[in-house]
Scaffold this motif. Structure first.
Motif, PDB file in Angstrom:
ATOM      1  N   THR A 148       5.142  -1.072  19.413  1.00  0.00           N
ATOM      2  CA  THR A 148       4.755  -0.424  18.105  1.00  0.00           C
ATOM      3  C   THR A 148       3.161  -0.568  18.063  1.00  0.00           C
ATOM      4  OG1 THR A 148       6.893  -0.995  17.286  1.00  0.00           O
ATOM      5  CG2 THR A 148       5.207  -0.208  15.552  1.00  0.00           C
ATOM      6  N   ARG A 160       0.846   2.614  18.093  1.00  0.00           N
ATOM      7  CA  ARG A 160       0.529   2.925  16.563  1.00  0.00           C
ATOM      8  C   ARG A 160      -1.061   2.222  16.154  1.00  0.00           C
ATOM      9  NH1 ARG A 160       3.790   7.088  15.874  1.00  0.00           N
ATOM     10  NH2 ARG A 160       5.873   6.793  15.646  1.00  0.00           N
ATOM     11  N   ARG A 205      -3.173  -1.397  12.184  1.00  0.00           N
ATOM     12  CA  ARG A 205      -3.005  -0.914  10.608  1.00  0.00           C
ATOM     13  C   ARG A 205      -1.959   0.027  10.439  1.00  0.00           C
ATOM     14  NH1 ARG A 205      -6.793  -3.914   8.576  1.00  0.00           N
ATOM     15  NH2 ARG A 205      -8.747  -4.146   9.743  1.00  0.00           N
ATOM     16  N   THR A 206      -1.560   0.859  11.440  1.00  0.00           N
ATOM     17  CA  THR A 206      -0.692   1.998  11.014  1.00  0.00           C
ATOM     18  C   THR A 206       0.714   1.329  11.485  1.00  0.00           C
ATOM     19  OG1 THR A 206      -2.284   3.494  11.946  1.00  0.00           O
ATOM     20  CG2 THR A 206      -0.285   4.213  11.684  1.00  0.00           C
ATOM     21  N   SER A 244       4.398  -0.281  11.162  1.00  0.00           N
ATOM     22  CA  SER A 244       4.989  -0.856  10.148  1.00  0.00           C
ATOM     23  C   SER A 244       6.157  -1.664  10.535  1.00  0.00           C
ATOM     24  CB  SER A 244       5.550   0.414   9.235  1.00  0.00           C
ATOM     25  OG  SER A 244       6.867   1.013  10.153  1.00  0.00           O
ATOM     26  N   GLU A 256       9.513   0.119  11.307  1.00  0.00           N
ATOM     27  CA  GLU A 256       9.225   0.571  12.608  1.00  0.00           C
ATOM     28  C   GLU A 256       9.844  -0.571  13.651  1.00  0.00           C
ATOM     29  OE1 GLU A 256       6.753   3.798  15.223  1.00  0.00           O
ATOM     30  OE2 GLU A 256       5.768   2.874  13.682  1.00  0.00           O
ATOM     31  N   GLN A 306      -6.515  -3.685  20.457  1.00  0.00           N
ATOM     32  CA  GLN A 306      -5.975  -3.991  19.093  1.00  0.00           C
ATOM     33  C   GLN A 306      -6.716  -5.386  18.722  1.00  0.00           C
ATOM     34  OE1 GLN A 306      -4.545  -1.620  17.167  1.00  0.00           O
ATOM     35  NE2 GLN A 306      -4.463  -0.200  18.861  1.00  0.00           N
TER      36      GLN A 306
END
Length: 246
Positions: A31, A35, A38-39, A41, A44, A120
């Protein structure tokens, strides 16, 4: 969203905490890589792991702590892969060659984990950047040791200052990181027309040709200068006039 392998079969069963945590971390790696931190969740991540969101919070407390746990796990796995690949009793170039193959094989087999470490974690500041800096320091220390060993084998200990060896190690690690990103993104047409990434061996060979060939000249006492190549006796010669290259 498609779940992780085996999650559906164990969703309703009691699973040991250690296994459940690994499933959550696996889901988090995918994830965060897809994503971004920050995006992404927690909903998810929980869905992908096949667990409830409260259970993710119970085990890993917060999104920040989950991300930190992911970084630590992926960093440890990368260091372990490189360490296991290195031929400890070999010459310096063989050690670097085997370590590079381990590095490129691991990053190719774990592209999401590499994306989390290389992209990231570096873009979201402390404490994440500090975790990756520790990983990089371990790898740079290994490469520094290898270059020092190469200098000793070549009989030029003392001619390479500690600062220069450290700089060469940082440059080599940075080039390897960039090459891993390129190799994971690039696809070439294989013999049967299928698209495939460069192999770990190919990437390691590219790195050795790029870096070690230059280090070999340096260990032989030849340094680049704005006017050409200077040898150990201070002789300067144009690039094309080195012995054996005319």
């Amino acid at each position: 969203m498609e779940g992780l392998p085996g999650v559906g079969a164990v969703k309703s069963k009691r699973v040991p905490r250690a296994i459940r945590e690994q499933q959550m971390l696996d889901a988090a790696v995918l994830t965060f890589a897809r994503r971004g931190y920050r995006t992404a969740s927690m909903d998810e991540i929980a869905e992908l792991a096949g667990v409830s969101k409260p259970l993710v919070y119970l085990y890993l407390n917060s999104k920040e702590e989950l991300f930190s746990a992911v970084i630590r796990r992926e960093a440890a796995a990368l260091v372990a892969a490189v360490t296991a690949a290195v031929e400890p009793a070999a010459t310096a170039d063989r050690q670097l060659w085997s370590g590079l193959q381990g590095f490129f094989a691991h990053t190719a087999e774990n592209p999401e984990g590499w994306a989390v470490l290389h992209h990231q974690a570096r873009t979201h500041g402390e404490p994440f950047a500090r975790e990756v800096a520790a990983l990089r320091a371990d790898i740079v220390a290994f490469v520094t040791e290898v270059i020092g060993m190469a200098a000793k084998e070549a009989g030029c200990v003392g001619e390479l200052a500690d600062r220069e060896v450290a700089g060469l190690a940082h440059a080599l690690v940075g080039a390897a990181e960039s090459l891993a990103e390129w190799a994971n993104a690039r696809t070439d047409e294989g013999p049967s027309g299928e698209r495939e990434h460069p192999t770990a061996r190919d990437a390691a060979a590219t790195m050795m040709n790029f870096a070690w060939a230059g280090l070999g000249s340096l260990m032989g006492g030849q340094r680049w200068t704005p006017g050409g190549l200077a040898g150990r006796e201070g002789r300067s010669a144009p690039m094309g006039e080195r012995e054996g290259t005319r």
